[in-house]
Design an enzyme around this catalytic site. Structure first.
Site, mmCIF file in Angstrom:
data_model
loop_
_atom_site.group_PDB
_atom_site.id
_atom_site.type_symbol
_atom_site.label_atom_id
_atom_site.label_comp_id
_atom_site.label_asym_id
_atom_site.label_seq_id
_atom_site.Cartn_x
_atom_site.Cartn_y
_atom_site.Cartn_z
ATOM 1 N N ASP A 189 45.603 -23.672 8.092
ATOM 2 C CA ASP A 189 45.919 -22.571 7.177
ATOM 3 C C ASP A 189 47.380 -22.719 6.754
ATOM 4 O O ASP A 189 48.049 -23.691 7.124
ATOM 5 C CB ASP A 189 45.644 -21.199 7.826
ATOM 6 C CG ASP A 189 45.164 -20.178 6.791
ATOM 7 O OD1 ASP A 189 45.909 -19.941 5.819
ATOM 8 O OD2 ASP A 189 44.058 -19.645 6.947
ATOM 9 N N HIS A 261 45.035 -21.660 1.016
ATOM 10 C CA HIS A 261 45.402 -21.591 2.438
ATOM 11 C C HIS A 261 45.773 -22.972 2.987
ATOM 12 O O HIS A 261 45.318 -23.367 4.065
ATOM 13 C CB HIS A 261 44.265 -20.967 3.255
ATOM 14 C CG HIS A 261 44.151 -19.475 3.067
ATOM 15 N ND1 HIS A 261 45.114 -18.595 3.507
ATOM 16 C CD2 HIS A 261 43.194 -18.718 2.460
ATOM 17 C CE1 HIS A 261 44.748 -17.354 3.201
ATOM 18 N NE2 HIS A 261 43.602 -17.399 2.558
ATOM 19 N N GLU A 325 40.283 -17.232 -1.247
ATOM 20 C CA GLU A 325 41.609 -16.771 -1.667
ATOM 21 C C GLU A 325 42.500 -17.897 -2.205
ATOM 22 O O GLU A 325 43.555 -18.168 -1.653
ATOM 23 C CB GLU A 325 42.290 -16.085 -0.471
ATOM 24 C CG GLU A 325 41.505 -14.891 0.026
ATOM 25 C CD GLU A 325 42.161 -14.163 1.202
ATOM 26 O OE1 GLU A 325 42.209 -12.932 1.163
ATOM 27 O OE2 GLU A 325 42.614 -14.847 2.153
#
Ligand code: ACM
Ligand code: ZN
Length: 529
Positions: A189, A261, A325
């Site tokens: 991440d 990410h 995202e």
């Protein structure tokens, strides 16, 4: 259900032969499919009890013996043998694959018949719960059991905070004791890359360490701790954890996040980005605009090289590619991304993400694996073969199931176990937010809104453990337990769940947590909302 009606017949004859049924109760979590306890008679299990192993079921026997040795605090594990009396385990193809039947009687002793090694293991987990919560006494009776869902998962984020190999093994122990069979290991991440990749040593040399950690919700400088923080798993450690999980019938699904990410990877290898600017391993929580460039061939080459090593390390058929995202700001300004869109005839940047995801899926399929991703993989046009993890709610999962994709339901408002457990938040430490008490999970129907035809595509349910504010495994355990028990009832028992009995069962079951030395939150037991 056909299987259960067969069981019902077998059991009926057994019941007729038994003395009058009493209210002797066993408190097992998750709830077995069928349970009949005789009024009298029991077998006491001690460290001297032998496990009689048929069909080469040495692994479940050894796991059970080790667990029991710990419980009894015995010098030696229980003896395993091919012959003798005691707890007998064997296979039978008429029992469902992950299911088991347990007969406890004077003639049989304790007999567990599994449909597979995993089924025997789950039977032994039930037996372990009975022994621990019932002072070693196993009443005469019959249990037949099988899972409601094939995919029974829990996720662990090791990027925001890193957990040692020993910690991850402990987490796996807890999952297996609740009859879960998937660990979704969130390995990369923005805040840290945690898996050694031999082709790109920079990923862990540079991408595994951040300058400091955000410790408050506020954004002022005083809320960072000023301490460098990092950690990663070598490939040897990964292999060790994968093997450990496999012995407990837990498949580890690795997640390599893309194209969002990924700021830790961008710090290590700036050429992965659109503008190739140097960025730090991120020290904020949330969503960063720094993402992988989807226009350059070198990005695809990188992702495939990483996945090649991941495939070597993890036998899991499903490989998680993240997909959640991913802001498209950089792509809008990137000549490579724009050129790729033009070459592929794509009109907007969401479709470019769809292109990246489809291309990676093709690579995984060519290498004998299948792709799973967060539900944003639907946004750019999903393929028919991808498995979708529905986290932004139920809608995406319902949509995907209705169109024929397999789905794992993990809606944020019910399955994010890093959310608070009480309204007052007293004693809970600083957490990311939200409110998910035990009862809220327990009341959830994962088939809600799904047509009968599409139900077969809901392959399972998962809870997630994001670790922004969870620095130690002890904190993780307190967030996980006892809520994992509510989750496990859905995953294993779903429509057989028994809202009437769950509280008394949990009140007994906490003895099991105590015996295992796991940290658990007291709120549900105190009746605190
Ligand atoms: C997610 O919580 N971003 C999957
Ligand atoms: Zn780009």
């Amino acid at each position: 259900m056909k299987y259960l009606s067969r069981i019902a017949l077998v059991v009926l004859s057994l019941i007729l032969a038994l003395p009058v049924l009493s209210a002797r109760e066993l408190h097992v979590v998750p709830q077995p499919a069928y349970m009949d306890i005789a009024a009298e008679g029991e077998i006491v299990v001690t460290p001297k009890t032998t496990i009689v192993v048929v069909d080469e079921l040495w692994n479940p026997a050894e796991q059970f013996a080790a667990d029991m040795q710990e419980y009894f605090d015995a010098e030696k594990p229980m003896r395993t043998s091919k012959r003798g009396k005691g707890i007998k385990i064997r296979l039978d193809k008429f029992v469902p694959a992950e299911g088991y039947e347990m007969t406890v009687s004077e003639e049989e002793g304790i007999l567990i018949i599994g449909g597979s090694e995993a089924g025997v293991y789950y039977g032994l987990q039930t037996l372990r719960q009975i022994i621990i919560t019932n002072d070693g006494k196993v009443p005469y009776g019959f249990i037949a059991d099988e899972p409601a869902f094939a995919y029974r998962g829990a996720h662990l984020d090791v990027s925001r905070h890193f957990f040692s190999v020993e910690d991850v093994k402990r987490y796996i122990d807890i999952l297996a004791a609740h009859k879960l069979n998937r660990l979704h290991w969130h390995l990369t991440d923005d805040q840290g890359w945690r898996i050694e990749i031999k082709a790109y040593p920079e990923l862990t040399e540079k991408g595994a360490m951040r300058k400091e950690t955000l410790i408050g919700h506020g954004l002022e400088p005083k809320w960072w701790d000023g301490e460098p923080y990092g950690g990663y798993y070598t490939q040897e450690e990964i292999r060790d954890v994968v093997a450990y999980a496999a012995k407990r019938y837990v498949t580890i699904i690795p997640e390599i996040e893309m194209p969002g990410h990924s700021q830790a990877a961008l710090h290590a290898l700036p050429w992965l980005g659109c503008n190739e600017q140097e960025v730090d391993v991120w020290t904020m929580w949330g969503v960063t605009p720094e993402v992988l460039c989807a226009g350059k061939e070198t990005t695809y080459e990188f992702l495939e090289n990483v996945l090649k090593e991941v495939i070597e390390l993890f036998p899991s058929e499903l490989i998680h590619i993240g997909g959640d995202e991913c802001p498209k700001d950089r792509w809008k300004e990137c000549e490579h991304c724009q050129a790729m869109m033009k070459a592929q005839g794509l009109e907007h940047e969401e479709q470019l993400q769809g292109y990246l995801v489809a291309r990676i899926e093709k690579f995984l399929i060519a290498n004998g694996r299948r792709m799973i991703g967060w539900d944003e993989i639907l946004d750019g046009g999903v393929t028919d073969t991808a498995t979708v993890m529905s986290w932004r709610g139920l809608k995406a999962g319902i949509y995907a199931a209705e169109r024929g994709n397999d789905v794992v339901m993990t809606p944020m408002t019910l399955c994010y176990l890093n959310f608070y457990q009480t309204k007052s938040q007293e004693g809970e430490g600083l957490q990311i937010g939200g409110y998910i008490p035990f009862e809220m999970i327990y009341a959830w129907d994962p088939y809600e809104g799904v047509s009968d035809d599409a139900k077969k595509h809901i392959i399972g349910v998962q809870c997630n453990m994001w670790s922004e504010y969870l620095k130690t495994m002890s904190w993780v355990e307190k967030m996980l337990l006892p809520r994992l028990a509510a989750m496990a009832e859905i995953q294993w028992a779903n429509e057989r769940r028994d809202a009437e009995s769950i509280r008394p069962r949990m009140n007994t079951f906490r003895k099991f947590y105590d015996a295992c030395g796991w940290n658990y939150a007291p709120y549900y037991f105190e009746g605190r909302e």
